[in-house]
Enzyme design. Structure first.
Site, PDB file in Angstrom:
ATOM      1  N   THR A  86      48.416  27.307  27.534  1.00 50.28           N
ATOM      2  CA  THR A  86      47.735  26.224  26.803  1.00 50.28           C
ATOM      3  C   THR A  86      46.231  26.468  26.938  1.00 50.28           C
ATOM      4  O   THR A  86      45.520  25.709  27.601  1.00 50.28           O
ATOM      5  CB  THR A  86      48.112  24.834  27.364  1.00 50.28           C
ATOM      6  OG1 THR A  86      47.976  24.859  28.802  1.00 50.28           O
ATOM      7  CG2 THR A  86      49.511  24.441  27.004  1.00 50.28           C
ATOM      8  N   GLU A 150      53.252  21.147  36.642  1.00 53.18           N
ATOM      9  CA  GLU A 150      53.397  22.021  37.811  1.00 53.18           C
ATOM     10  C   GLU A 150      52.127  21.983  38.646  1.00 53.18           C
ATOM     11  O   GLU A 150      51.038  22.113  38.122  1.00 53.18           O
ATOM     12  CB  GLU A 150      53.693  23.450  37.341  1.00 53.18           C
ATOM     13  CG  GLU A 150      53.892  24.438  38.464  1.00 53.18           C
ATOM     14  CD  GLU A 150      54.882  23.920  39.498  1.00 53.18           C
ATOM     15  OE1 GLU A 150      56.017  23.567  39.131  1.00 53.18           O
ATOM     16  OE2 GLU A 150      54.517  23.843  40.692  1.00 53.18           O
ATOM     17  N   GLU A 154      48.261  29.265  43.021  1.00 51.13           N
ATOM     18  CA  GLU A 154      48.423  30.710  43.116  1.00 51.13           C
ATOM     19  C   GLU A 154      48.038  31.139  44.524  1.00 51.13           C
ATOM     20  O   GLU A 154      47.130  30.596  45.120  1.00 51.13           O
ATOM     21  CB  GLU A 154      47.556  31.416  42.075  1.00 51.13           C
ATOM     22  CG  GLU A 154      48.126  31.256  40.676  1.00 51.13           C
ATOM     23  CD  GLU A 154      47.251  31.885  39.590  1.00 51.13           C
ATOM     24  OE1 GLU A 154      46.420  32.739  39.899  1.00 51.13           O
ATOM     25  OE2 GLU A 154      47.424  31.492  38.420  1.00 51.13           O
ATOM     26  N   ASN A 210      43.783  17.770  38.888  1.00 46.87           N
ATOM     27  CA  ASN A 210      42.904  18.941  38.805  1.00 46.87           C
ATOM     28  C   ASN A 210      41.432  18.553  38.650  1.00 46.87           C
ATOM     29  O   ASN A 210      40.562  19.164  39.260  1.00 46.87           O
ATOM     30  CB  ASN A 210      43.330  19.854  37.654  1.00 46.87           C
ATOM     31  CG  ASN A 210      44.405  20.838  38.100  1.00 46.87           C
ATOM     32  OD1 ASN A 210      44.838  20.794  39.243  1.00 46.87           O
ATOM     33  ND2 ASN A 210      44.833  21.714  37.215  1.00 46.87           N
ATOM     34  N   CYS A 262      43.142  27.393  35.761  1.00 38.65           N
ATOM     35  CA  CYS A 262      43.461  25.965  35.604  1.00 38.65           C
ATOM     36  C   CYS A 262      42.246  25.047  35.597  1.00 38.65           C
ATOM     37  O   CYS A 262      42.003  24.360  34.604  1.00 38.65           O
ATOM     38  CB  CYS A 262      44.436  25.527  36.688  1.00 38.65           C
ATOM     39  SG  CYS A 262      46.060  26.267  36.462  1.00 38.65           S
ATOM     40  N   ARG A 330      41.164  35.305  35.945  1.00 41.59           N
ATOM     41  CA  ARG A 330      40.728  34.428  34.854  1.00 41.59           C
ATOM     42  C   ARG A 330      39.596  33.520  35.356  1.00 41.59           C
ATOM     43  O   ARG A 330      39.729  32.864  36.373  1.00 41.59           O
ATOM     44  CB  ARG A 330      41.916  33.605  34.334  1.00 41.59           C
ATOM     45  CG  ARG A 330      42.933  34.490  33.604  1.00 41.59           C
ATOM     46  CD  ARG A 330      44.131  33.717  33.101  1.00 41.59           C
ATOM     47  NE  ARG A 330      45.130  33.493  34.132  1.00 41.59           N
ATOM     48  CZ  ARG A 330      46.341  32.964  33.893  1.00 41.59           C
ATOM     49  NH1 ARG A 330      46.676  32.602  32.678  1.00 41.59           N
ATOM     50  NH2 ARG A 330      47.189  32.800  34.882  1.00 41.59           N
TER      51      ARG A 330
HETATM   52  N1  LIG Z   1      48.652  29.591  36.880  1.00 48.62           N
HETATM   53  C1  LIG Z   1      48.668  28.463  37.579  1.00 48.62           C
HETATM   54  O1  LIG Z   1      48.323  28.418  38.743  1.00 48.62           O
HETATM   55  C2  LIG Z   1      49.154  27.182  36.938  1.00 48.62           C
HETATM   56  C3  LIG Z   1      49.463  26.090  37.749  1.00 48.62           C
HETATM   57  C4  LIG Z   1      49.921  24.913  37.158  1.00 48.62           C
HETATM   58  C5  LIG Z   1      50.049  24.844  35.783  1.00 48.62           C
HETATM   59  N2  LIG Z   1      49.716  25.906  35.001  1.00 48.62           N
HETATM   60  C6  LIG Z   1      49.908  25.781  33.544  1.00 48.62           C
HETATM   61  O2  LIG Z   1      51.100  26.462  33.181  1.00 48.62           O
HETATM   62  C7  LIG Z   1      50.969  27.042  31.876  1.00 48.62           C
HETATM   63  C8  LIG Z   1      51.224  28.520  31.945  1.00 48.62           C
HETATM   64  O3  LIG Z   1      50.252  29.115  32.790  1.00 48.62           O
HETATM   65  P1  LIG Z   1      50.404  30.564  33.415  1.00 48.62           P
HETATM   66  O4  LIG Z   1      49.284  30.740  34.372  1.00 48.62           O
HETATM   67  O5  LIG Z   1      51.792  30.772  33.890  1.00 48.62           O
HETATM   68  O6  LIG Z   1      50.138  31.455  32.095  1.00 48.62           O
HETATM   69  P2  LIG Z   1      50.449  33.003  31.871  1.00 48.62           P
HETATM   70  O7  LIG Z   1      49.530  33.449  30.815  1.00 48.62           O
HETATM   71  O8  LIG Z   1      50.498  33.707  33.186  1.00 48.62           O
HETATM   72  O9  LIG Z   1      51.954  33.009  31.300  1.00 48.62           O
HETATM   73  C9  LIG Z   1      52.318  32.621  30.027  1.00 48.62           C
HETATM   74  C10 LIG Z   1      53.421  33.553  29.526  1.00 48.62           C
HETATM   75  O10 LIG Z   1      53.926  33.059  28.291  1.00 48.62           O
HETATM   76  C11 LIG Z   1      54.239  34.186  27.490  1.00 48.62           C
HETATM   77  N3  LIG Z   1      54.376  33.765  26.096  1.00 48.62           N
HETATM   78  C12 LIG Z   1      53.413  33.484  25.185  1.00 48.62           C
HETATM   79  N4  LIG Z   1      53.970  33.095  24.023  1.00 48.62           N
HETATM   80  C13 LIG Z   1      55.299  33.107  24.198  1.00 48.62           C
HETATM   81  C14 LIG Z   1      56.407  32.776  23.377  1.00 48.62           C
HETATM   82  N5  LIG Z   1      56.245  32.345  22.162  1.00 48.62           N
HETATM   83  N6  LIG Z   1      57.646  32.917  23.887  1.00 48.62           N
HETATM   84  C15 LIG Z   1      57.826  33.352  25.152  1.00 48.62           C
HETATM   85  N7  LIG Z   1      56.824  33.670  25.984  1.00 48.62           N
HETATM   86  C16 LIG Z   1      55.576  33.546  25.515  1.00 48.62           C
HETATM   87  C17 LIG Z   1      53.131  35.166  27.765  1.00 48.62           C
HETATM   88  O11 LIG Z   1      53.487  36.481  27.412  1.00 48.62           O
HETATM   89  C18 LIG Z   1      52.953  34.984  29.281  1.00 48.62           C
HETATM   90  O12 LIG Z   1      53.778  35.870  30.011  1.00 48.62           O
HETATM   91  C19 LIG Z   1      49.562  26.667  31.408  1.00 48.62           C
HETATM   92  O13 LIG Z   1      49.630  25.490  30.669  1.00 48.62           O
HETATM   93  C20 LIG Z   1      48.839  26.418  32.710  1.00 48.62           C
HETATM   94  O14 LIG Z   1      47.756  25.536  32.545  1.00 48.62           O
HETATM   95  C21 LIG Z   1      49.292  27.083  35.552  1.00 48.62           C
END
Ligand SMILES: NC(=O)c1ccc[n+]([C@@H]2O[C@H](COP(=O)([O-])OP(=O)(O)OC[C@H]3O[C@@H](n4cnc5c(N)ncnc54)[C@H](O)[C@@H]3O)[C@@H](O)[C@H]2O)c1
Length: 440
Positions: A86, A150, A154, A210, A262, A330
């Protein structure tokens, strides 16, 4: 339970592996073929402590599989988690295209009742939007949309997911609530709460958490800047104020500004949500401005010491990831700092235990040497700059550091060392919010 995770990134993969570890059957879907290929062979595309072990075990036990086909991934599933990106849109709002596109795809595929869970961080009102997208081709009695933000961090993501402080579930459907409760009960055996609430409150909770944490960091960063000017030591102030149980000791460490995937985007998205509701959320806007400034503070210290033109200088930079124990770069403050040093004419020798490949892919090798270890990074450099507080930087071989550095000069963006130790060793030592030590 039969579960599907759509989006196998930091959140999706950790969630998938941990749900499998609890005995569920999990299929992880991702559009990135390389990622899926690597995961099928048991290799994690990200660095996260403890992940490899759980991945290997659950693949071996047949509880987790990986596919690029959404249709295949949702066969027989009861719950689908959307863990999709997102990212910030043009105005800073959370871009929901990945989430809504997935919902539309699912609206053509689902045949039996399924719970669709928004695990991505999404603004208030998104559950309704996802419901509307699903309802385009699907009867509303065949699905419920649940908000389940969530909170994993990390670096300790596995532990956070397996033993969460709390689980937040936003749903007004009794049927979906029962399924979610059953799924999460094994994770809260120690008595931590599962908070059930409406979807909008659940969505807002994630942003509130956050933004509050980002505010706390920014407050301490400002306090550190003031301490420097007023002759106080922020370490003493931090421990003094943190002992108040209303304040607490955690998350009071000043530094070079928050980064990561985030805080920056979520704070921005919250400000945007406020704007959409005609509310001037002043603290949140100020937090963003404070953080932007803080990211320039370490570079400013270096330039104050050497002058704005850094031609001919070489700096060692320890730590590239936005925080220790991750390879995630990031919005990492180190990247901005390195760019600034290069622009001012310097060259950089850098070391990070996990994030170097990611940085190399982004910043290249022009003017940047990626060192074999932390001491190699110091060879022939004018000063050391510490940006990320990896554990291995905390207790280094100081004599080897002194041998490798051209001058005993350290700019520490994370207050890793005690002032007394650095004084004893004769370093020029500048840290955040503490008195500067002059060279012996
Ligand atoms: N990283 C963190 O620490 C964290 C913690 C809490 C919440 N979040 C939230 O969780 C969400 C995901 O974050 P993230 O860090 O895991 O992102 P990320 O970029 O690591 O993972 C997203 C994944 O989605 C895949 N993707 C994209 N389009 C797709 C589709 N149409 N079908 C299937 N897969 C697809 C991408 O290839 C990628 O592997 C975000 O909204 C983020 O804000 C992240």
């Amino acid at each position: 339970m039969q579960l599907t995770i759509v989006g196998t990134g930091y959140v999706g993969l950790v969630s998938g592996v941990c749900f499998a570890e609890m005995g569920n059957d999990v299929v992880c879907v991702d559009i990135n073929e390389e990622k899926i290929k690597s995961l099928r062979s048991g290799k994690s595309p990200i660095y996260e402590p403890g992940l490899d072990l759980l991945l290997e075990r659950n693949i071996k036990e047949g509880r987790i599989t990986f596919t690029t086909s959404l249709e295949e991934g949702i066969r027989n599933t009861q719950v689908i988690f959307l863990a999709l990106p997102t990212p910030p849109g043009k105005g800073g709002e959370a871009d929901l295209q990945y989430v809504l596109d997935a919902a539309r795809d699912l609206s053509n595929m689902l045949k039996t009742y399924t719970v669709i869970v928004n695990k991505s961080t999404v603004p208030v009102g998104t559950a309704e939007k996802v419901s509307a997208a699903l309802a385009e081709n699907l009867s509303t009695d065949l699905f419920d949309v649940v908000s389940n933000p969530e909170f994993l961090r990390e670096g300790v993501a596995i532990e956070d997911f397996l033993k969460p402080d709390r689980v937040v579930i936003g749903t007004q459907s009794e049927k979906a609530r029962k399924i979610m409760e059953e799924l999460y009960t094994p994770f809260v055996r120690q008595g931590n709460p599962i908070h059930f609430m409406d979807e909008r409150s659940s969505e807002m909770t994630k942003y509130a958490a956050n933004a509050y944490l980002a505010m706390r960091i920014s407050f301490m960063n400002e306090m550190a800047n003031l301490c420097e000017r007023a002759g106080a030591n922020v370490d003493a102030v931090r421990t003094g104020m943190g002992s108040d149980s209303r304040i607490g000791k955690r998350f009071l460490f000043p530094g070079v500004g928050y980064g990561g995937s985030c805080f920056p985007k979520d704070v921005q998205a919250l400000a945007q949500t406020a704007a959409e509701h005609d509310y001037d959320f002043r603290i949140v806007k100020t937090v963003m401005a404070v953080n932007d400034r803080q990211k320039t503070m370490l570079g400013a210290k270096v330039k104050k010491y050497y002058g704005a033109d850094l031609s001919g200088k070489t700096f060692a930079v320890w730590g590239l990831a936005f925080k220790p124990e991750t390879d995630d770069i990031r919005e990492a403050p180190a990247l901005e700092l390195i760019k600034e040093l290069l622009e001012a004419g310097a060259t950089v020798r850098t070391y990070d235990p996990e994030a170097m490949e990611n940085v190399k892919a982004q910043l290249g090798t022009n003017g940047i040497h990626y060192a074999a270890d932390q001491y190699d990074a110091l060879q022939g450099t004018d000063a050391l700059i510490i940006v990320t507080e990896w554990a291995e930087f905390r207790n280094p071989r100081f004599e080897q550091m002194l041998d490798a550095l051209r001058e005993p000069v350290v700019f520490d963006g994370r207050n890793v060392y005690s002032l007394s130790k650095m004084e004893e060793l004769g370093f020029y030592y500048e840290s955040m919010g503490r008195p500067t030590l002059q060279r012996a």
